[in-house]
Structures are given as structure tokens and as C-alpha cells.
Scaffold this active site. Structure first.
Site, short mmCIF file in Angstrom:
data_model
loop_
_atom_site.label_atom_id
_atom_site.label_comp_id
_atom_site.label_asym_id
_atom_site.label_seq_id
_atom_site.Cartn_x
_atom_site.Cartn_y
_atom_site.Cartn_z
N ASP A 184 3.78 1.51 -1.44
CA ASP A 184 4.28 1.64 -2.82
C ASP A 184 3.19 2.21 -3.73
OD1 ASP A 184 5.85 -1.59 -2.32
OD2 ASP A 184 6.62 0.42 -1.88
N THR A 212 0.82 -1.20 0.00
CA THR A 212 0.00 0.00 0.00
C THR A 212 0.87 1.26 0.00
OG1 THR A 212 -0.20 -0.44 2.37
CG2 THR A 212 -2.13 -0.88 1.02
#
Lengths: 308, 306
Positions: A231, A229
Site C-alpha cells: 500500500d 508495504t
């Protein structure tokens, strides 16, 4: 209208699932960005599973890949994106590459997620910190630390919102004009089922004077551990600040909204797969990225950032 | 849609070949794509320079082992393309066989990339591996004319030859064979490329039938790289939606290729400037820009049922 915007993303690749380049690439591509991706590792899956296997790219091999791009004279990028890195010489090579790419394109924007740890504990080797602190942050334009990482980079502790704003100001002085504290332990006025994030963007007004826009965003907490998440967040912040370069509020509202939709779809699916009363496993909790295409393309705004 | 593809192909940092060519289109069509990168190169080998690293057969095994240990080695499709290393290819066959044991309905889409226009561009010892091991486990095969000739040891001079060769290939394994390009002359003239397809099916009463089709695509005066990889990926996608209708699957597949190529050549010519031939960098497929055509291809070609 065709957007011409090329991103160099240097992140992990996993065969299965959505972290690193797997998490960043598809969403950026559906939003029309050209994504050149250097895979810093190739693993079967992320390291939250019971098992993981694969290979890492050395700093030397990174240089070789960049050399190929350079020899063909196609080392022209609008953005660079980096995330989780464990190797100091690899990270130092990334800095060299960023500096060269910025010489070739002074308008290049380096979006850096200084991944080092969370909740007071480092999950990379300790010697990565000085590389981020002394070399990487200086060339970053957009920085997305969590509270712990911001504390590590500045040597300061955050207990209040004022502390956080001071830390973001310190980070501005170290390099980036845009800083987003992607998560904090700060208490939300709405209660503790809400996660507080903060953002700060330095801008130059048309008359040459400087201003700083500061915002607070609150997101409902979800009772599960998601991987990838962060990233996705950083990639979407790249995309939406590209479309809203002087409006951190708008960029963050869209970014956080995309995260919300993807997470909601993921937890619904994961709970469905796990069955009643069972906690979903890492495989079941993989982000429902492909299924969230429409939300990525055109996110319904579900959060309002408060301007501070 | 819950459909998971394991794609074992090249990765290039820049551009669209191998997994870079196959993954985005499959993802926009809703497929989950697990990708094993057989190499990581800066760009494809048609540029003046290329640099990078290759994955060994051992390293491929290690990656698969990780997937297997987590009990997530369950796939609906396997997709492979350009491979230069015989032990790597043999390892792929082992993996396909194991995945088929775990899911007997798995469909292996295989592009037996070996060469074109009479000349091999992989080591010669790859041929026996494809011919004797890979094709036997393939369900959908997408050779060009030269590759089909290599695999069967037969020459194709007429459409009849081509149909016989496709039938030989059926007997070697795959129920679906598409000759993605041939030197056959189109009834419409020399600016058209002829492709042929053949699909064996079992009727409800248990008897087998074969649907054979011919398609013609306008030739484009440029060298594109990655179009074969895009073709195989899109054939996977559209046969998934049209499992008993090769005509429909091929019309959509070829139409997607047409739109992507048209957008690409327009862009490339503009970037190169009047009177100049575009460079490999300029000719990279306009994949991301073609998203809508990939999702909803306007049908621009009609396959003739033979």
C-alpha cells in the site's frame, strides 16, 4: 509554491497500524497531496495479528458516501487510489465511480493495486479476478500487480524476464500505460538476496510517436513479513510519478528508496523490541511510518533502476 | 518519541474535522495515532449536503475488543471530541477507565463538544453524561464558554466568573482546563477573542499551585469547522512537551491555529473571488499546506499569566 492535487483513496482503515488508508494517507499528505479517503472497512488492526475485529462498508454505503461528495459538487479529483478489496459489488461500484470521475476530469489518473494474492495463492475470493480482469484494469492508468497477480490477470506464467516484459505489454493493451511488477520470483544477477521488480511505461513523444520505457529494479530481501508495504509502494508511486510523469526510472527509484528506508527503520525497531534471538510479532513489525517522515519527504536514493 | 494516542472522533471523506483534523498534525509531530472513527461522513455538516454512516456503541466495543485481545491496549493519551450518542459516550468512559487501569499515567484530553453561542447542537441528554461521568475522568478539558457554563451550571460574565468556573471544573476532574473561547471583552478591543487557561500542579514539596493565563486571538470574519478539533489535538501535543507550562503549551497551540486559519482564509477568499463569501468547501482548513507551521510554529501570541 503550493501543490494543488487531490487524491480519492478507497482503502481499509485500521485503528492500529499501517495498512490500506493508514499506510497511504500520511505519506501522501506529507508530500503535499490533499487526500480524501473512503474507508472500505474499519478493523482494529490488520489480519496478520492473532485477532482482528471490525466492520465492512457495503457497496451501497460506498455509493451513499460518494453521493454526498457529488451533491456538494466536490467530486473533482486528480487521482484515485485503490488497493485490497474483497467484495465484487464494492469493486464494481468503484469502477462506476472511477468512470464518472474520469468523465468530469479526463486527465484523472487511476492508480490501481489489483490485490489478489501472492506466491501462487489467492487471498481474496476467486470471483474478484474477473472483475479486475474485465472491468477494473481497463480503466486503470497505473497498475501495480505482483508476479502472481499479473499472471492471473493475463492468464500467462512468468518464468523469465522476457515473459515478464510480454505480460506487461499485455497489461498495457488491457488498459494501463504504466505497469510495475512490484515483486517477482525472477533471479537477480546479484544473487538471491535480491528481489527483482520490473516496470514499463508507454509514452507519447512530442512528435506523436509512441515509446515504451522498461526498467528493472533490485531490492535487498528482508527476512520478515511486512504488512502495508504494498500500500505504501502504490501510494508513493502515485506521488513520484506525479513529479516524474515521463520518467518511470526516477519515479521508481524514489518509490523503492522510500520503501527501503521505512523497512530498514521498522526491522531495526522490531528486532530491538523483540529482543535477541526472538522473531518480532505483527504488532512490533508495524511500519515506522511517522518516524520515517523525513525519508518520505526527501528520500535518499539507494537503488538504481536499470533501463532495459 | 514513543507516544501513542487513541483518538475517537468523526471521519470525513473530504475535509478536516474530527480525526481528519487531529491525526495529520499529531503524526507530523511524531505521535503514533490509533484512530477509531465514530462516524464516516462524506464531509462535515456545514455543507449543503452530507451523507454517511455512524458507529454504534456496540461496534465501538467490538473495535476496542480487537485491540485488547491483541494486548496492544496501551496508550499514553486518549482524545475525544464531538459525540452525539449517549451510549457511545458512556462506552468511551468505560474504555478510558480500563486504559487508565492499565496505564495510570494516561492523559485523557476531552473536548466536551455540546454547543456554542448559547445554543446546543447535540441532544440535550449528552450533557449529564459529560457532567456526571466524562469530566470526572478527563485530565485536560477544552470547553468553550457555553460548554463550561452547561457543565457547572454557572454563568460567566466577567473574568472572575470564568476563573471560578475553571476552578469548579478542576474539582470535577481535570487538572487542566482551557476555555477555548469566551464572550469576555478584550482590553485590546472587540476584534479580539479572549481564551483562558488554568492548570493545577503539585510542587516538589507536595503543595498544589494553579497557573492561570489569558490569551487573546484576533477574530476572523468567517466560520471555520475543525479548528476546535485541531486546537484540542495541538494542546495535547504541546502540553506533552511542556507538561508544567500551560503558558508555553497554549502559546504554541494558539499560534498553530493562527497560521492555519490565516492560510485558510487567504486561500478561501482567493477561491471565492472579490466580494464573495467563501463556501464551506473553500473554507476547509489548509492542513497539509500548513505542515511546517504545525512542526515549528512561530509564536504569534503571548499569554498573560494572571
Amino acid at each position: 509554491f503550493e501543490m494543488e492535487c487531490r487524491v480519492l483513496s478507497i482503502q481499509s482503515h485500521v485503528v492500529r497500524g499501517y495498512v490500506g488508508n493508514k499506510s497511504a494517507t500520511f505519506p501522501l499528505q506529507v508530500l503535499g497531496f490533499e487526500v480524501d479517503s473512503i474507508n472500505s472497512v474499519q478493523f482494529s488492526n490488520h489480519t496478520g495479528y492473532a485477532h482482528w475485529k471490525g466492520q465492512v462498508l457495503t457497496a451501497e454505503e460506498l455509493n451513499v458516501l460518494y453521493e454526498g461528495i457529488k451533491l456538494n459538487n466536490v467530486n473533482h479529483y486528480d487521482y484515485i487510489l485503490t488497493g485490497y478489496t474483497r467484495d465484487t459489488s464494492f469493486l464494481e461500484t468503484v469502477v462506476d465511480i472511477v468512470q464518472e470521475l474520469k468523465r468530469l476530469n479526463p486527465k484523472l489518473v487511476y492508480v490501481c493495486d489489483p490485490v489478489m494474492g501472492d506466491q501462487g495463492s489467492m487471498y481474496v475470493p476467486e470471483n474478484i479476478l474477473p472483475v479486475y480482469r474485465d472491468k477494473v484494469v481497463a480503466v486503470a492508468d497505473i497498475l501495480t500487480p505482483n508476479q502472481f497477480e499479473a499472471e492471473l490477470l493475463t492468464g500467462r506464467t512468468i518464468s523469465t524476464e522476457k515473459d515478464a516484459l510480454d505480460v506487461m505489454e499485455l497489461l498495457h493493451q488491457m488498459g494501463p500505460d504504466t505497469v510495475v511488477l512490484t515483486s517477482t520470483d525472477l533471479t537477480s544477477p546479484h544473487g538471491d538476496q535480491f528481489l527483482v521488480a520490473l516496470g514499463s511505461q508507454k509514452m507519447v513523444r512530442p512528435d506523436g510517436s509512441k515509446s515504451t520505457q522498461k526498467i528493472r529494479i533490485e531490492m535487498p530481501k528482508v527476512d520478515a513479513v511486512f504488512v502495508g508495504t504494498g500500500d505504501l509502494f502504490t501510494a508513493m508511486l502515485l506521488a513520484w510519478s506525479h513529479h516524474h510523469p515521463n520518467d518511470l526510472k526516477a519515479a521508481c527509484e524514489k518509490t523503492v528508496s522510500v520503501l527501503h528506508h521505512v523497512i530498514k527503520r521498522t526491522i531495526t525497531y522490531a528486532n530491538g523490541m523483540a529482543g535477541p534471538g526472538k522473531r518480532p510479532n505483527p504488532a512490533q513489525l508495524e511500519l515506522r511510518m511517522v518516524q520515517s517522515k523525513k525519508d518520505i519527504e526527501d528520500p535518499d536514493i539507494v537503488v538504481e533502476a536499470t533501463i532495459l
